[in-house]
Design an enzyme around this catalytic site. Structure first.
Site, PDB file in Angstrom:
ATOM      1  N   ASP A 257      42.427  18.848  -3.719  1.00 56.74           N
ATOM      2  CA  ASP A 257      42.112  17.532  -4.287  1.00 56.74           C
ATOM      3  C   ASP A 257      42.193  17.560  -5.802  1.00 56.74           C
ATOM      4  O   ASP A 257      41.672  18.485  -6.437  1.00 56.74           O
ATOM      5  CB  ASP A 257      40.686  17.131  -3.904  1.00 56.74           C
ATOM      6  CG  ASP A 257      40.650  16.054  -2.835  1.00 56.74           C
ATOM      7  OD1 ASP A 257      41.676  15.396  -2.609  1.00 56.74           O
ATOM      8  OD2 ASP A 257      39.572  15.871  -2.231  1.00 56.74           O
TER       9      ASP A 257
ATOM     10  N   GLU B  47      41.026   6.314   5.008  1.00 52.68           N
ATOM     11  CA  GLU B  47      39.596   6.559   5.218  1.00 52.68           C
ATOM     12  C   GLU B  47      38.821   5.276   5.427  1.00 52.68           C
ATOM     13  O   GLU B  47      38.970   4.316   4.674  1.00 52.68           O
ATOM     14  CB  GLU B  47      38.992   7.334   4.030  1.00 52.68           C
ATOM     15  CG  GLU B  47      37.510   7.602   4.224  1.00 52.68           C
ATOM     16  CD  GLU B  47      36.903   8.607   3.263  1.00 52.68           C
ATOM     17  OE1 GLU B  47      35.690   8.860   3.366  1.00 52.68           O
ATOM     18  OE2 GLU B  47      37.636   9.144   2.398  1.00 52.68           O
TER      19      GLU B  47
ATOM     20  N   ASP C  81      37.345  17.428  -2.647  1.00 49.03           N
ATOM     21  CA  ASP C  81      36.321  17.386  -3.686  1.00 49.03           C
ATOM     22  C   ASP C  81      34.939  17.106  -3.095  1.00 49.03           C
ATOM     23  O   ASP C  81      33.937  17.117  -3.801  1.00 49.03           O
ATOM     24  CB  ASP C  81      36.676  16.395  -4.801  1.00 49.03           C
ATOM     25  CG  ASP C  81      36.869  14.965  -4.319  1.00 49.03           C
ATOM     26  OD1 ASP C  81      36.625  14.692  -3.126  1.00 49.03           O
ATOM     27  OD2 ASP C  81      37.279  14.113  -5.133  1.00 49.03           O
TER      28      ASP C  81
END
Length: 298
Positions: A93, A192, A54
């Site tokens: 996503d 992440e 995204d």
């Protein structure tokens, strides 16, 4: 010497081949793509996985963050990417607003991404809280990549784009999230913006592969946003600390476009080799007819 397999000789990457890479300890290479050309080049470069992230909200659609992108937007881009990726395993996503309401909503959105976007798996952000959604999607027969740590869709709740797991409590919460998504059936989890040491410990504790983005070299694989790592962005744009710039596509494109403009202005382009041939006799005949018509009209 380049020993990577040629794209034409590659077998399609499947969830089984990804699990085999993980078992053998072979790092999994993932890259984002947002349209046919970016997916074509990623597939040609033998990426194991292509993620329609995204992040395309910013890099392809000019939005301020990922939260504005819709499921319909994602489906359009997934479809474009899937047409180009003949071998890579394509993951799409689930954007913000398409899976948070209920596990049923998550399943419906995931089914649309697979049926209309032609992806092979979906990714969603969140740990413990979204385990029921992950379980529901996997029960429907759709592979799920989980995403924990810095989850950009929830940047407002996290206080911005900040590294996660930098305290013992924070690291323990990440491990809890990782166990939870694994238990729910995710076949892979993106980590992440997490300290490398914490990500390495989490990777060792799981029996599914981890894909790092700003999470060090101890993960089972890595992912980057393609426009970031190829340098295909305007000068001065902020880049996350973890991005390594492997090319300078922006400068190369701008240089070529500037040269094109200059040659158009000086009539250097198009040159004779860029035009289609015709005999002088036909040109003369055409000119004669045109001139005669012009004479009659006056």
């Amino acid at each position: 010497m380049d020993t990577s397999p040629r794209p034409e000789s590659r077998k399609p990457v499947t969830i089984t081949s990804l699990r085999n890479m993980y078992k053998k300890g072979e790092p999994i290479a993932m890259l984002t793509a947002h349209d046919f050309p970016s997916a074509y080049v990623a597939d040609s470069a033998c990426m194991d996985m292509v993620l329609v992230g995204d992040s395309l909200a910013m890099v392809a659609l000019g939005m301020n963050d990922t939260n504005a992108v819709t499921l319909d937007d994602m489906i359009l881009h997934c479809r474009s990417v899937s047409r180009a990726a003949k071998s890579a395993f394509v993951v799409g996503d689930l954007p913000m607003g398409s899976y948070e309401v209920s596990p049923q909503q998550a399943v419906q959105s995931a089914i649309r991404l697979v049926k209309e976007g032609f992806v092979q798996g979906v990714k969603l952000e969140g740990g413990v809280d979204y385990a029921p959604a992950i379980q529901a999607i996997t029960t429907a027969g759709i592979p799920v990549v989980a995403h924990i740590g810095l989850t950009p869709q929830r940047q407002n709740a996290l206080g911005g784009f900040r590294a996660q797991g930098k305290t013992v409590a924070g690291a323990l919460k990440l491990l809890e999230d990782a166990y939870s998504v694994q238990e729910a059936g995710a076949f892979m989890v993106v980590l992440e913006a997490i300290p490398a040491e914490i990500a390495a410990i989490i990777t060792q504790k799981l029996h599914i592969p981890t894909i790092g983005i700003g999470a060090g070299n101890g993960c089972s694989g890595q992912v980057l946003v393609q426009v970031d790592m190829t340098g295909n962005f305007e000068p001065g744009r902020h880049l996350p600390k973890f991005v390594k710039k492997y090319a300078d596509v922006w400068a190369e494109s701008k240089k070529g476009i500037e040269q094109y403009r200059a040659e158009v202005k000086t009539r250097e382009y198009p040159a004779k080799e860029h035009t289609y041939a015709i005999s002088e006799e036909l040109v003369a005949e055409f000119q004669k007819i045109v001139d005669a018509q012009e004479g009659k009209s006056h």
